[in-house]
Design a protein around this motif. Structure first.
Motif, PDB file in Angstrom:
ATOM      1  N   ALA A 167      34.085 -19.631  17.236  1.00 27.73           N
ATOM      2  CA  ALA A 167      33.343 -20.720  16.592  1.00 27.73           C
ATOM      3  C   ALA A 167      33.224 -20.478  15.087  1.00 27.73           C
ATOM      4  O   ALA A 167      33.378 -21.403  14.283  1.00 27.73           O
ATOM      5  CB  ALA A 167      31.967 -20.871  17.227  1.00 27.73           C
ATOM      6  N   LYS A 168      32.968 -19.225  14.703  1.00 28.67           N
ATOM      7  CA  LYS A 168      32.835 -18.912  13.280  1.00 28.67           C
ATOM      8  C   LYS A 168      34.148 -19.152  12.545  1.00 28.67           C
ATOM      9  O   LYS A 168      34.167 -19.722  11.458  1.00 28.67           O
ATOM     10  CB  LYS A 168      32.369 -17.463  13.089  1.00 28.67           C
ATOM     11  N   GLU A 169      35.241 -18.746  13.153  1.00 30.68           N
ATOM     12  CA  GLU A 169      36.545 -18.965  12.530  1.00 30.68           C
ATOM     13  C   GLU A 169      36.824 -20.459  12.369  1.00 30.68           C
ATOM     14  O   GLU A 169      37.306 -20.906  11.322  1.00 30.68           O
ATOM     15  CB  GLU A 169      37.645 -18.293  13.353  1.00 30.68           C
ATOM     16  N   ALA A 170      36.505 -21.245  13.389  1.00 28.61           N
ATOM     17  CA  ALA A 170      36.694 -22.701  13.308  1.00 28.61           C
ATOM     18  C   ALA A 170      35.820 -23.288  12.201  1.00 28.61           C
ATOM     19  O   ALA A 170      36.285 -24.114  11.398  1.00 28.61           O
ATOM     20  CB  ALA A 170      36.366 -23.347  14.652  1.00 28.61           C
ATOM     21  N   LEU A 171      34.571 -22.852  12.129  1.00 27.56           N
ATOM     22  CA  LEU A 171      33.658 -23.342  11.094  1.00 27.56           C
ATOM     23  C   LEU A 171      34.188 -23.039   9.701  1.00 27.56           C
ATOM     24  O   LEU A 171      34.244 -23.916   8.830  1.00 27.56           O
ATOM     25  CB  LEU A 171      32.270 -22.714  11.264  1.00 27.56           C
ATOM     26  N   PHE A 172      34.619 -21.810   9.463  1.00 29.52           N
ATOM     27  CA  PHE A 172      35.078 -21.435   8.122  1.00 29.52           C
ATOM     28  C   PHE A 172      36.431 -22.069   7.792  1.00 29.52           C
ATOM     29  O   PHE A 172      36.722 -22.294   6.619  1.00 29.52           O
ATOM     30  CB  PHE A 172      35.049 -19.919   7.934  1.00 29.52           C
ATOM     31  N   ASN A 173      37.235 -22.395   8.798  1.00 30.16           N
ATOM     32  CA  ASN A 173      38.455 -23.162   8.531  1.00 30.16           C
ATOM     33  C   ASN A 173      38.099 -24.562   8.033  1.00 30.16           C
ATOM     34  O   ASN A 173      38.747 -25.085   7.123  1.00 30.16           O
ATOM     35  CB  ASN A 173      39.344 -23.242   9.774  1.00 30.16           C
ATOM     36  N   ILE A 174      37.089 -25.171   8.622  1.00 35.86           N
ATOM     37  CA  ILE A 174      36.621 -26.485   8.168  1.00 35.86           C
ATOM     38  C   ILE A 174      36.089 -26.379   6.743  1.00 35.86           C
ATOM     39  O   ILE A 174      36.443 -27.165   5.858  1.00 35.86           O
ATOM     40  CB  ILE A 174      35.520 -27.032   9.108  1.00 35.86           C
ATOM     41  N   LEU A 175      35.221 -25.404   6.517  1.00 39.65           N
ATOM     42  CA  LEU A 175      34.575 -25.254   5.201  1.00 39.65           C
ATOM     43  C   LEU A 175      35.576 -24.921   4.104  1.00 39.65           C
ATOM     44  O   LEU A 175      35.422 -25.366   2.962  1.00 39.65           O
ATOM     45  CB  LEU A 175      33.483 -24.191   5.259  1.00 39.65           C
ATOM     46  N   GLN A 176      36.587 -24.135   4.442  1.00 36.13           N
ATOM     47  CA  GLN A 176      37.592 -23.724   3.463  1.00 36.13           C
ATOM     48  C   GLN A 176      38.261 -24.936   2.813  1.00 36.13           C
ATOM     49  O   GLN A 176      38.653 -24.882   1.655  1.00 36.13           O
ATOM     50  CB  GLN A 176      38.634 -22.861   4.179  1.00 36.13           C
ATOM     51  N   ASN A 177      38.362 -26.032   3.552  1.00 35.79           N
ATOM     52  CA  ASN A 177      38.986 -27.243   3.027  1.00 35.79           C
ATOM     53  C   ASN A 177      37.991 -28.178   2.340  1.00 35.79           C
ATOM     54  O   ASN A 177      38.398 -29.200   1.802  1.00 35.79           O
ATOM     55  CB  ASN A 177      39.703 -27.993   4.157  1.00 35.79           C
ATOM     56  N   GLN A 178      36.705 -27.829   2.367  1.00 35.68           N
ATOM     57  CA  GLN A 178      35.695 -28.708   1.790  1.00 35.68           C
ATOM     58  C   GLN A 178      34.965 -28.121   0.589  1.00 35.68           C
ATOM     59  O   GLN A 178      34.474 -28.872  -0.247  1.00 35.68           O
ATOM     60  CB  GLN A 178      34.642 -29.077   2.845  1.00 35.68           C
ATOM     61  N   ILE A 179      34.838 -26.801   0.549  1.00 34.13           N
ATOM     62  CA  ILE A 179      34.046 -26.198  -0.525  1.00 34.13           C
ATOM     63  C   ILE A 179      34.775 -24.999  -1.138  1.00 34.13           C
ATOM     64  O   ILE A 179      35.648 -24.406  -0.516  1.00 34.13           O
ATOM     65  CB  ILE A 179      32.659 -25.726  -0.033  1.00 34.13           C
ATOM     66  N   ASP A 180      34.378 -24.686  -2.357  1.00 34.63           N
ATOM     67  CA  ASP A 180      34.843 -23.483  -3.033  1.00 34.63           C
ATOM     68  C   ASP A 180      33.753 -22.438  -2.830  1.00 34.63           C
ATOM     69  O   ASP A 180      32.637 -22.610  -3.327  1.00 34.63           O
ATOM     70  CB  ASP A 180      35.064 -23.789  -4.512  1.00 34.63           C
ATOM     71  N   PHE A 181      34.037 -21.401  -2.079  1.00 32.59           N
ATOM     72  CA  PHE A 181      33.024 -20.401  -1.744  1.00 32.59           C
ATOM     73  C   PHE A 181      32.503 -19.656  -2.972  1.00 32.59           C
ATOM     74  O   PHE A 181      31.365 -19.212  -2.996  1.00 32.59           O
ATOM     75  CB  PHE A 181      33.575 -19.381  -0.736  1.00 32.59           C
ATOM     76  N   GLU A 182      33.368 -19.515  -3.975  1.00 30.31           N
ATOM     77  CA  GLU A 182      32.962 -18.781  -5.175  1.00 30.31           C
ATOM     78  C   GLU A 182      31.777 -19.472  -5.836  1.00 30.31           C
ATOM     79  O   GLU A 182      31.793 -20.681  -6.048  1.00 30.31           O
ATOM     80  CB  GLU A 182      34.127 -18.723  -6.166  1.00 30.31           C
ATOM     81  N   GLU A 183      30.765 -18.705  -6.115  1.00 35.58           N
ATOM     82  CA  GLU A 183      29.617 -19.153  -6.907  1.00 35.58           C
ATOM     83  C   GLU A 183      28.650 -20.098  -6.209  1.00 35.58           C
ATOM     84  O   GLU A 183      27.791 -20.681  -6.864  1.00 35.58           O
ATOM     85  CB  GLU A 183      30.077 -19.774  -8.240  1.00 35.58           C
ATOM     86  N   ILE A 184      28.765 -20.300  -4.889  1.00 35.68           N
ATOM     87  CA  ILE A 184      27.793 -21.170  -4.240  1.00 35.68           C
ATOM     88  C   ILE A 184      26.531 -20.396  -3.861  1.00 35.68           C
ATOM     89  O   ILE A 184      26.551 -19.177  -3.712  1.00 35.68           O
ATOM     90  CB  ILE A 184      28.359 -21.884  -2.989  1.00 35.68           C
ATOM     91  N   ALA A 185      25.438 -21.137  -3.730  1.00 31.32           N
ATOM     92  CA  ALA A 185      24.175 -20.582  -3.245  1.00 31.32           C
ATOM     93  C   ALA A 185      23.998 -21.040  -1.801  1.00 31.32           C
ATOM     94  O   ALA A 185      24.066 -22.237  -1.508  1.00 31.32           O
ATOM     95  CB  ALA A 185      23.016 -21.072  -4.103  1.00 31.32           C
ATOM     96  N   VAL A 186      23.793 -20.070  -0.894  1.00 28.84           N
ATOM     97  CA  VAL A 186      23.710 -20.334   0.544  1.00 28.84           C
ATOM     98  C   VAL A 186      22.345 -19.892   1.066  1.00 28.84           C
ATOM     99  O   VAL A 186      21.846 -18.837   0.685  1.00 28.84           O
ATOM    100  CB  VAL A 186      24.817 -19.559   1.307  1.00 28.84           C
ATOM    101  N   LEU A 187      21.774 -20.707   1.949  1.00 26.95           N
ATOM    102  CA  LEU A 187      20.562 -20.342   2.677  1.00 26.95           C
ATOM    103  C   LEU A 187      20.946 -20.234   4.149  1.00 26.95           C
ATOM    104  O   LEU A 187      21.459 -21.194   4.730  1.00 26.95           O
ATOM    105  CB  LEU A 187      19.474 -21.402   2.480  1.00 26.95           C
ATOM    106  N   ASP A 188      20.739 -19.052   4.740  1.00 30.47           N
ATOM    107  CA  ASP A 188      21.081 -18.796   6.142  1.00 30.47           C
ATOM    108  C   ASP A 188      19.771 -18.673   6.915  1.00 30.47           C
ATOM    109  O   ASP A 188      19.046 -17.686   6.779  1.00 30.47           O
ATOM    110  CB  ASP A 188      21.915 -17.521   6.248  1.00 30.47           C
ATOM    111  N   LEU A 189      19.467 -19.701   7.716  1.00 25.03           N
ATOM    112  CA  LEU A 189      18.236 -19.739   8.496  1.00 25.03           C
ATOM    113  C   LEU A 189      18.476 -19.206   9.896  1.00 25.03           C
ATOM    114  O   LEU A 189      19.503 -19.502  10.505  1.00 25.03           O
ATOM    115  CB  LEU A 189      17.727 -21.186   8.573  1.00 25.03           C
ATOM    116  N   PHE A 190      17.523 -18.438  10.409  1.00 23.77           N
ATOM    117  CA  PHE A 190      17.671 -17.752  11.703  1.00 23.77           C
ATOM    118  C   PHE A 190      18.896 -16.844  11.599  1.00 23.77           C
ATOM    119  O   PHE A 190      19.793 -16.875  12.437  1.00 23.77           O
ATOM    120  CB  PHE A 190      17.854 -18.750  12.861  1.00 23.77           C
ATOM    121  N   SER A 191      18.949 -16.016  10.573  1.00 21.48           N
ATOM    122  CA  SER A 191      20.162 -15.250  10.233  1.00 21.48           C
ATOM    123  C   SER A 191      20.531 -14.186  11.260  1.00 21.48           C
ATOM    124  O   SER A 191      21.691 -13.785  11.324  1.00 21.48           O
ATOM    125  CB  SER A 191      20.037 -14.628   8.853  1.00 21.48           C
TER     126      SER A 191
END
Length: 179
Positions: free
Chosen positions: A28-52
């Protein structure tokens, strides 16, 4: 459990067996990051991870170059594990906080490019997450909220809902702050 991309690609994570968690599966994580890789530039983003929990997702974002990752969990054991593991691997951009997620969201004033929430599947307050995030204005323009939940649950009744992706018993619901 492993890091699937970025500078720590391939790193196996071995959290203690007694942590109160249900980690996102590698598939599931690999599928999620494949989706995100095509939508966002990971460099320099601010992320909030809830229930980490173990910090699996936090470390994945940090490994891929996120500038800031704020990780929230109510388990002190999880916070200790994530803090220790991120320190060992030089992921200084991860900041951990032991807190109740709903109280944290009510008090938070910072905005994020991406908010990821992986609450316990049996939590009946899951729909409150998107409601609170958008009411409090916690996403930057164009920002994404992703909520992991049981596939049988439907979160599509929120106005910012974009889509739901199913991976077996788990689903990711995507919400976007429109510019």
């Amino acid at each position: 459990m492993r890091i699937i991309g970025g500078k720590l690609k391939g790193l196996r994570l071995n959290p203690p067996k007694n942590l109160p968690v249900r980690p996102t599966t590698d598939l599931a994580k690999e599928a999620l990051f494949n989706i995100l890789q095509n939508q966002i530039d990971f460099e320099e983003i601010a992320v909030l991870d809830l229930f980490s929990g173990t910090g699996n997702i936090s470390m994945e974002f940090a490994s891929r170059g996120a500038a800031q990752v704020t990780s929230i969990d109510r388990s002190q054991q999880c916070i200790y594990y994530l803090k220790d593991t991120s320190r060992q691997h030089g992921l200084d951009q991860i900041k951990t906080y032991k807190a109740d997620v709903f109280k944290y969201l009510q008090a938070e004033t910072e905005q994020y490019d991406l908010i990821f929430a992986d609450p316990p599947y049996d939590l009946n307050r899951i729909p409150e997450i998107s409601k609170t995030v958008f009411e409090k204005g916690l996403l930057k323009d164009g920002g994404l909220l992703i909520v992991e939940h049981q596939s049988m649950q439907n979160l599509s009744n929120h106005s910012a809902f974009v889509e739901q992706r199913k991976y077996g018993h788990s689903s990711f619901s995507f919400f976007k702050k429109i510019l």
